[in-house]
Design a protein around this motif. Sequence first.
Motif, PDB file in Angstrom:
ATOM      1  N   ASP A 186      77.226  29.088  21.072  1.00 46.00           N
ATOM      2  CA  ASP A 186      78.189  27.682  20.853  1.00 46.00           C
ATOM      3  C   ASP A 186      78.808  27.643  19.461  1.00 46.00           C
ATOM      4  OD1 ASP A 186      77.052  26.894  23.292  1.00 46.00           O
ATOM      5  OD2 ASP A 186      75.799  25.474  22.526  1.00 46.00           O
ATOM      6  N   MET A 187      78.088  27.975  18.472  1.00 46.74           N
ATOM      7  CA  MET A 187      78.637  28.344  17.073  1.00 46.74           C
ATOM      8  C   MET A 187      79.646  29.363  16.891  1.00 46.74           C
ATOM      9  SD  MET A 187      75.534  27.085  14.695  1.00 46.74           S
ATOM     10  CE  MET A 187      76.659  26.822  13.250  1.00 46.74           C
ATOM     11  N   LEU A 188      79.423  30.464  17.601  1.00 45.48           N
ATOM     12  CA  LEU A 188      80.336  31.801  17.622  1.00 45.48           C
ATOM     13  C   LEU A 188      81.547  31.296  18.299  1.00 45.48           C
ATOM     14  CD1 LEU A 188      77.772  34.524  18.421  1.00 45.48           C
ATOM     15  CD2 LEU A 188      79.188  34.372  16.362  1.00 45.48           C
ATOM     16  N   ARG A 189      81.761  30.355  19.084  1.00 45.67           N
ATOM     17  CA  ARG A 189      83.102  30.132  19.640  1.00 45.67           C
ATOM     18  C   ARG A 189      83.837  29.388  18.725  1.00 45.67           C
ATOM     19  NH1 ARG A 189      79.322  29.163  24.112  1.00 45.67           N
ATOM     20  NH2 ARG A 189      80.232  30.417  25.991  1.00 45.67           N
ATOM     21  N   ILE A 190      83.418  28.934  17.431  1.00 39.71           N
ATOM     22  CA  ILE A 190      84.044  28.242  16.349  1.00 39.71           C
ATOM     23  C   ILE A 190      84.376  29.430  15.477  1.00 39.71           C
ATOM     24  CG2 ILE A 190      84.041  26.361  14.498  1.00 39.71           C
ATOM     25  CD1 ILE A 190      82.017  25.225  16.171  1.00 39.71           C
ATOM     26  N   ASN A 191      85.587  30.264  15.312  1.00 43.15           N
ATOM     27  CA  ASN A 191      85.917  30.942  14.565  1.00 43.15           C
ATOM     28  C   ASN A 191      85.903  30.940  13.312  1.00 43.15           C
ATOM     29  OD1 ASN A 191      86.427  32.871  16.875  1.00 43.15           O
ATOM     30  ND2 ASN A 191      88.408  31.826  17.056  1.00 43.15           N
ATOM     31  N   CYS A 192      85.831  30.112  12.627  1.00 46.53           N
ATOM     32  CA  CYS A 192      85.857  29.543  11.119  1.00 46.53           C
ATOM     33  C   CYS A 192      84.562  29.829  10.645  1.00 46.53           C
ATOM     34  CB  CYS A 192      86.465  28.340  10.903  1.00 46.53           C
ATOM     35  SG  CYS A 192      85.467  26.807  11.488  1.00 46.53           S
ATOM     36  N   LEU A 193      83.401  29.891  11.464  1.00 47.46           N
ATOM     37  CA  LEU A 193      82.166  30.038  10.809  1.00 47.46           C
ATOM     38  C   LEU A 193      81.885  31.834  10.989  1.00 47.46           C
ATOM     39  CD1 LEU A 193      80.308  27.399  13.051  1.00 47.46           C
ATOM     40  CD2 LEU A 193      80.924  27.036  10.825  1.00 47.46           C
ATOM     41  N   SER A 194      81.152  31.832   9.329  1.00 46.55           N
ATOM     42  CA  SER A 194      80.872  33.155   9.363  1.00 46.55           C
ATOM     43  C   SER A 194      79.422  33.576  10.044  1.00 46.55           C
ATOM     44  CB  SER A 194      80.540  33.496   8.040  1.00 46.55           C
ATOM     45  OG  SER A 194      79.442  32.733   7.204  1.00 46.55           O
ATOM     46  N   LEU A 195      79.296  34.754  10.349  1.00 53.01           N
ATOM     47  CA  LEU A 195      77.993  35.030  10.902  1.00 53.01           C
ATOM     48  C   LEU A 195      76.758  34.603   9.884  1.00 53.01           C
ATOM     49  CD1 LEU A 195      78.709  38.645  12.385  1.00 53.01           C
ATOM     50  CD2 LEU A 195      78.825  36.503  13.533  1.00 53.01           C
ATOM     51  N   ALA A 196      76.845  34.751   8.850  1.00 55.04           N
ATOM     52  CA  ALA A 196      75.931  34.380   7.805  1.00 55.04           C
ATOM     53  C   ALA A 196      75.488  32.930   8.028  1.00 55.04           C
ATOM     54  CB  ALA A 196      76.138  34.856   6.504  1.00 55.04           C
ATOM     55  N   ASP A 197      76.725  32.089   8.013  1.00 55.49           N
ATOM     56  CA  ASP A 197      76.287  30.618   8.106  1.00 55.49           C
ATOM     57  C   ASP A 197      75.694  30.421   9.555  1.00 55.49           C
ATOM     58  OD1 ASP A 197      77.646  30.185   5.634  1.00 55.49           O
ATOM     59  OD2 ASP A 197      79.464  29.953   6.581  1.00 55.49           O
ATOM     60  N   ILE A 198      76.046  31.053  10.616  1.00 58.09           N
ATOM     61  CA  ILE A 198      75.625  30.932  12.031  1.00 58.09           C
ATOM     62  C   ILE A 198      74.053  31.288  11.892  1.00 58.09           C
ATOM     63  CG2 ILE A 198      75.487  31.583  14.426  1.00 58.09           C
ATOM     64  CD1 ILE A 198      78.494  31.733  14.122  1.00 58.09           C
ATOM     65  N   ALA A 199      73.775  32.352  11.234  1.00 60.71           N
ATOM     66  CA  ALA A 199      72.412  32.931  11.208  1.00 60.71           C
ATOM     67  C   ALA A 199      71.492  31.811  10.700  1.00 60.71           C
ATOM     68  CB  ALA A 199      72.305  33.838  10.563  1.00 60.71           C
ATOM     69  N   ARG A 209      66.541  29.791  22.722  1.00 59.27           N
ATOM     70  CA  ARG A 209      67.129  28.413  22.396  1.00 59.27           C
ATOM     71  C   ARG A 209      68.213  28.611  21.211  1.00 59.27           C
ATOM     72  NH1 ARG A 209      70.609  25.610  22.025  1.00 59.27           N
ATOM     73  NH2 ARG A 209      70.618  23.475  22.115  1.00 59.27           N
ATOM     74  N   ARG A 210      67.711  29.376  20.116  1.00 59.19           N
ATOM     75  CA  ARG A 210      68.450  29.728  19.069  1.00 59.19           C
ATOM     76  C   ARG A 210      69.633  30.506  19.199  1.00 59.19           C
ATOM     77  NH1 ARG A 210      63.359  30.120  14.632  1.00 59.19           N
ATOM     78  NH2 ARG A 210      63.457  28.062  14.000  1.00 59.19           N
ATOM     79  N   ILE A 211      69.613  31.535  20.032  1.00 60.96           N
ATOM     80  CA  ILE A 211      70.566  32.468  20.424  1.00 60.96           C
ATOM     81  C   ILE A 211      71.722  31.440  21.424  1.00 60.96           C
ATOM     82  CG2 ILE A 211      71.249  34.338  21.881  1.00 60.96           C
ATOM     83  CD1 ILE A 211      69.759  34.996  19.182  1.00 60.96           C
ATOM     84  N   GLN A 212      71.109  30.678  22.142  1.00 62.68           N
ATOM     85  CA  GLN A 212      72.125  29.646  22.663  1.00 62.68           C
ATOM     86  C   GLN A 212      73.052  28.911  21.898  1.00 62.68           C
ATOM     87  OE1 GLN A 212      69.710  27.334  25.646  1.00 62.68           O
ATOM     88  NE2 GLN A 212      69.474  29.062  26.812  1.00 62.68           N
ATOM     89  N   LYS A 213      72.282  28.424  20.726  1.00 64.05           N
ATOM     90  CA  LYS A 213      72.919  27.580  19.798  1.00 64.05           C
ATOM     91  C   LYS A 213      74.162  28.376  18.969  1.00 64.05           C
ATOM     92  CE  LYS A 213      72.364  24.574  15.631  1.00 64.05           C
ATOM     93  NZ  LYS A 213      71.531  24.048  14.874  1.00 64.05           N
ATOM     94  N   ALA A 214      73.559  29.739  18.865  1.00 65.75           N
ATOM     95  CA  ALA A 214      74.484  30.715  18.057  1.00 65.75           C
ATOM     96  C   ALA A 214      75.791  30.873  18.966  1.00 65.75           C
ATOM     97  CB  ALA A 214      73.650  31.839  17.678  1.00 65.75           C
TER      98      ALA A 214
END
Length: 255
Positions: free
Chosen positions: A211-224, A204-209
């Motif tokens: 969704d967030m990866l499609r928002i290019n302004c978010l860094s990988l650290a913030d998504i994590a 479920r966390r990967i699914q949420k990630a």
Amino acid sequence: MYRAEAACLATSPRTSTVIVDLAQRSAALQRGDGPRGRHSLLDELRQRDEVTEILLDAVDGLEDELLLVYRANRASDEGSGAILFRRQRPAGLEAVHPPAVHTLAQVLFDSLRAEAPNVPLLAHVALALRAILPCAPARDDPGAQRGGLASWQERRAIAFMEERLDQSFPVADVAEACGLSVNHFSRAFRRSIGKPPHRWLLDRRIQKAQDMLRINCLSLADIALACGFAEQSHFTRVFTRTVGIPPGAWRRSAD
């Protein structure tokens, strides 16, 4: 406001029965109907799978029992059922229900030992117990049939984890919310959902990630961090193992 109804009182029997009227939010205390009538009621409830039995520690050598029977307007209405508290838990047997259940049960037992029990208090505590520990599922509950979670437990477990995707918490917290031991909850969850709770949470966390990866302004650290991973490196490893490619590459392929 809870309304007390007249009830048949007697001297300190081993088992007491509290009938809770869900429509009127009232209770009637029955203590003098003898073992035969009570056993007949218990047998009827058990045949319909409408009684949840909870073992408590004996106190001061007492092994008394308490039966809470919840009645709606019709027996088929949602909410009907019963909870049987028995002070006969063997030494070393793990308690599988939240501490609040045992605390409220003790309040009921203490009240019943008084010469003039506070019946409105019995109703109040009995309704609180039903809110924490819903009565046993009906026989047609798929979860009960296949040895998995009851429907309300499955909904509660998923909601509990969904609300905490960005947090770290033990499976024991989810099990407690469902009124089960960790081992019982893990087995039942896997049977109902098809995967262990830890695996479901990671997926479920990967699914949420994603969704967030499609928002290019978010860094990988913030998504994590937003998905409950303490470090970006851990997030990258889990994402790659689950999806097949690193999160950065997945983002570029999704654009």
